[in-house]
Design an enzyme around this catalytic site. Structure first.
Site, PDB file in Angstrom:
ATOM      1  N   GLY A   1      42.550  51.413  28.487  1.00 24.69           N
ATOM      2  CA  GLY A   1      42.617  49.957  28.946  1.00 24.69           C
ATOM      3  C   GLY A   1      42.547  49.290  28.026  1.00 24.69           C
ATOM      4  O   GLY A   1      41.896  48.125  28.231  1.00 24.69           O
TER       5      GLY A   1
ATOM      6  N   ARG B   1      44.273  44.833  28.408  1.00 24.65           N
ATOM      7  CA  ARG B   1      43.227  43.310  29.017  1.00 24.65           C
ATOM      8  C   ARG B   1      41.855  43.936  29.002  1.00 24.65           C
ATOM      9  O   ARG B   1      41.454  45.163  28.837  1.00 24.65           O
ATOM     10  CB  ARG B   1      43.589  42.818  30.719  1.00 24.65           C
TER      11      ARG B   1
ATOM     12  N   TYR C   1      32.520  54.422  42.371  1.00 22.57           N
ATOM     13  CA  TYR C   1      32.027  54.109  40.691  1.00 22.57           C
ATOM     14  C   TYR C   1      30.692  54.561  39.871  1.00 22.57           C
ATOM     15  O   TYR C   1      30.910  54.700  39.123  1.00 22.57           O
ATOM     16  CB  TYR C   1      32.234  52.726  41.136  1.00 22.57           C
TER      17      TYR C   1
ATOM     18  N   LYS D   1      29.999  56.919  36.931  1.00 20.86           N
ATOM     19  CA  LYS D   1      29.641  56.069  35.209  1.00 20.86           C
ATOM     20  C   LYS D   1      28.720  56.670  35.584  1.00 20.86           C
ATOM     21  O   LYS D   1      27.605  56.921  33.599  1.00 20.86           O
ATOM     22  CB  LYS D   1      29.297  54.172  35.609  1.00 20.86           C
TER      23      LYS D   1
HETATM   24  P1  NAP Z   1      39.633  45.574  34.056  1.00 22.54           P
HETATM   25  O1  NAP Z   1      39.495  43.302  32.401  1.00 22.54           O
HETATM   26  O2  NAP Z   1      40.242  45.576  34.749  1.00 22.54           O
HETATM   27  O3  NAP Z   1      40.645  46.138  32.476  1.00 22.54           O
HETATM   28  C1  NAP Z   1      40.787  47.806  33.143  1.00 22.54           C
HETATM   29  C2  NAP Z   1      41.571  47.878  32.201  1.00 22.54           C
HETATM   30  O4  NAP Z   1      41.668  49.952  32.558  1.00 22.54           O
HETATM   31  C3  NAP Z   1      42.680  47.841  32.247  1.00 22.54           C
HETATM   32  O5  NAP Z   1      43.035  47.846  30.617  1.00 22.54           O
HETATM   33  C4  NAP Z   1      43.971  48.973  32.804  1.00 22.54           C
HETATM   34  O6  NAP Z   1      44.925  49.091  31.946  1.00 22.54           O
HETATM   35  C5  NAP Z   1      43.147  50.056  32.294  1.00 22.54           C
HETATM   36  N1  NAP Z   1      43.228  51.638  33.682  1.00 22.54           N
HETATM   37  C6  NAP Z   1      42.665  51.388  34.519  1.00 22.54           C
HETATM   38  N2  NAP Z   1      42.799  52.397  35.491  1.00 22.54           N
HETATM   39  C7  NAP Z   1      44.084  52.607  34.698  1.00 22.54           C
HETATM   40  C8  NAP Z   1      44.670  53.986  34.383  1.00 22.54           C
HETATM   41  N3  NAP Z   1      45.236  54.709  35.728  1.00 22.54           N
HETATM   42  N4  NAP Z   1      45.672  54.056  33.413  1.00 22.54           N
HETATM   43  C9  NAP Z   1      45.340  53.341  32.462  1.00 22.54           C
HETATM   44  N5  NAP Z   1      44.515  52.221  32.332  1.00 22.54           N
HETATM   45  C10 NAP Z   1      44.002  51.898  33.571  1.00 22.54           C
HETATM   46  O7  NAP Z   1      38.811  46.250  33.334  1.00 22.54           O
HETATM   47  P2  NAP Z   1      36.715  45.602  32.425  1.00 22.54           P
HETATM   48  O8  NAP Z   1      35.652  44.367  32.653  1.00 22.54           O
HETATM   49  O9  NAP Z   1      37.717  45.073  30.787  1.00 22.54           O
HETATM   50  O10 NAP Z   1      35.986  47.030  32.076  1.00 22.54           O
HETATM   51  C11 NAP Z   1      36.820  47.904  31.451  1.00 22.54           C
HETATM   52  C12 NAP Z   1      35.087  49.278  31.267  1.00 22.54           C
HETATM   53  O11 NAP Z   1      34.019  48.649  31.318  1.00 22.54           O
HETATM   54  C13 NAP Z   1      35.890  49.395  32.826  1.00 22.54           C
HETATM   55  O12 NAP Z   1      35.383  50.954  31.948  1.00 22.54           O
HETATM   56  C14 NAP Z   1      34.791  49.168  34.049  1.00 22.54           C
HETATM   57  O13 NAP Z   1      34.050  50.121  34.174  1.00 22.54           O
HETATM   58  C15 NAP Z   1      33.924  48.827  32.089  1.00 22.54           C
HETATM   59  N6  NAP Z   1      32.402  48.099  32.644  1.00 22.54           N
HETATM   60  C16 NAP Z   1      32.987  47.144  33.402  1.00 22.54           C
HETATM   61  C17 NAP Z   1      32.045  45.673  33.550  1.00 22.54           C
HETATM   62  C18 NAP Z   1      32.512  44.499  33.761  1.00 22.54           C
HETATM   63  O14 NAP Z   1      31.177  43.801  34.540  1.00 22.54           O
HETATM   64  N7  NAP Z   1      33.259  44.369  33.990  1.00 22.54           N
HETATM   65  C19 NAP Z   1      30.589  46.244  33.677  1.00 22.54           C
HETATM   66  C20 NAP Z   1      30.118  47.019  32.617  1.00 22.54           C
HETATM   67  C21 NAP Z   1      31.342  48.568  33.422  1.00 22.54           C
HETATM   68  P3  NAP Z   1      46.483  48.985  33.634  1.00 22.54           P
HETATM   69  O15 NAP Z   1      46.127  48.364  34.533  1.00 22.54           O
HETATM   70  O16 NAP Z   1      47.317  47.767  32.250  1.00 22.54           O
HETATM   71  O17 NAP Z   1      46.619  50.128  33.353  1.00 22.54           O
END
Ligand code: NAP
Length: 244
Positions: A10, A13, A152, A156
């Site tokens: 991931g 971004r 989700y 997690k």
């Molecule tokens: P994001 O901006 O939506 O980015 C998600 C990333 O995961 C993207 O790079 C996407 O890449 C990749 N991804 C999604 N589905 C995929 C698949 N099937 N195969 C490969 N890559 C995949 O999310 P983020 O906020 O940076 O989140 C990153 C992590 O942190 C996630 O696990 C999320 O659950 C966790 N998190 C986020 C938050 C928050 O507040 N933002 C809070 C707690 C935990 P592509 O679309 O290019 O495949």
């Protein structure tokens, strides 16, 4: 600090991208994995422009074949992966009563099963090197629960259990396994929330701001480094105090 090969899922971004940049800044070779290769290349170019080494592999975390292929490409291009950041994740929110089986399954397959398969792919090389770091990006809601996110949250919370089991299985091989639980981080994932929801969440954050991807990357960078050698099975909250 030794130079190692890190694979970040991931990394196209948000948090994963920030983790890739931070690990590259520490001198590691970084393999950036996700589905959007154009965005991965942009992040890789940024790393290269700063003097770092970056490689791009296409990977769909919902597909075992794709993960296996990505890991063999990564090893061929950048050498054995000894730092794995399991960051890729998705949401498909909805109340449990009405949640479609497909929305349940896709989230579990991507966030939890995909991360497990990535770990399985990475472990043999880590064992051979007698050194390894697995960092799983879980979530504050994996600790607290959250209405409307049963799929989700289950994925997690599952990652936290996976972290602790792997930490016990792999400790004797000098492989540490830890989880980071981000709070509310400003990325594409949270950009869809309404202003009302954002303000409500902000009120519950003692540090009075949302997190940045770099806040999570700093914790991941620490756990990946030699200074974290005696930390395993830990769940590191990076949430501004929103859940203690
Ligand atoms: P994001 O901006 O939506 O980015 C998600 C990333 O995961 C993207 O790079 C996407 O890449 C990749 N991804 C999604 N589905 C995929 C698949 N099937 N195969 C490969 N890559 C995949 O999310 P983020 O906020 O940076 O989140 C990153 C992590 O942190 C996630 O696990 C999320 O659950 C966790 N998190 C986020 C938050 C928050 O507040 N933002 C809070 C707690 C935990 P592509 O679309 O290019 O495949």
């Amino acid at each position: 600090m030794s130079t190692r090969t890190a694979l970040v899922t991931g990394a196209s971004r948000g948090i994963g991208r920030a983790c890739a940049l931070a690990l590259a800044a520490d001198g590691h070779k970084v393999v950036l994995a996700a589905r959007d290769v154009t965005k991965l290349e942009q992040a890789a170019d940024e790393i290269r422009a700063a003097g770092g080494a970056a490689f791009v592999v296409a990977m769909d975390q919902a597909s075992e074949d794709s993960i296996k292929q990505a890991f063999s490409q990564a090893a061929a291009a950048a050498g054995p992966v000894t730092i794995l950041v399991n960051n890729a994740g998705i949401t498909r929110d909805g109340l449990s009563m009405r949640m479609k089986r497909d929305d349940w399954q896709t989230v579990l397959d991507t966030n939890l099963t995909g991360a497990f398969i990535c770990a399985q792919q990475a472990i043999p090389a880590m064992m051979k090197e007698r050194w390894g770091r697995i960092i799983n990006v879980s979530s504050v809601v994996g600790e607290s629960g959250n209405p409307g996110q049963a799929n989700y949250v289950a994925s997690k919370a599952g990652l936290i259990g996976l972290t602790k089991s792997l930490a016990q299985e792999l400790g004797s091989r000098n492989i540490t396994v830890n989880a980071v639980t981000p709070g509310f981080i400003d990325t594409d994932m949270t950009a869809v929330l309404s202003e009302e929801v954002r303000q409500k969440m902000l009120a519950g954050i003692p540090l009075k701001r949302f997190g940045k991807p770099e806040d999570i990357a700093a914790a991941v960078r620490f756990l990946a480094g030699d200074d974290a050698a005696y930390i395993t099975g830990a769940v590191l909250k990076v949430n501004g105090g929103m859940y203690m």
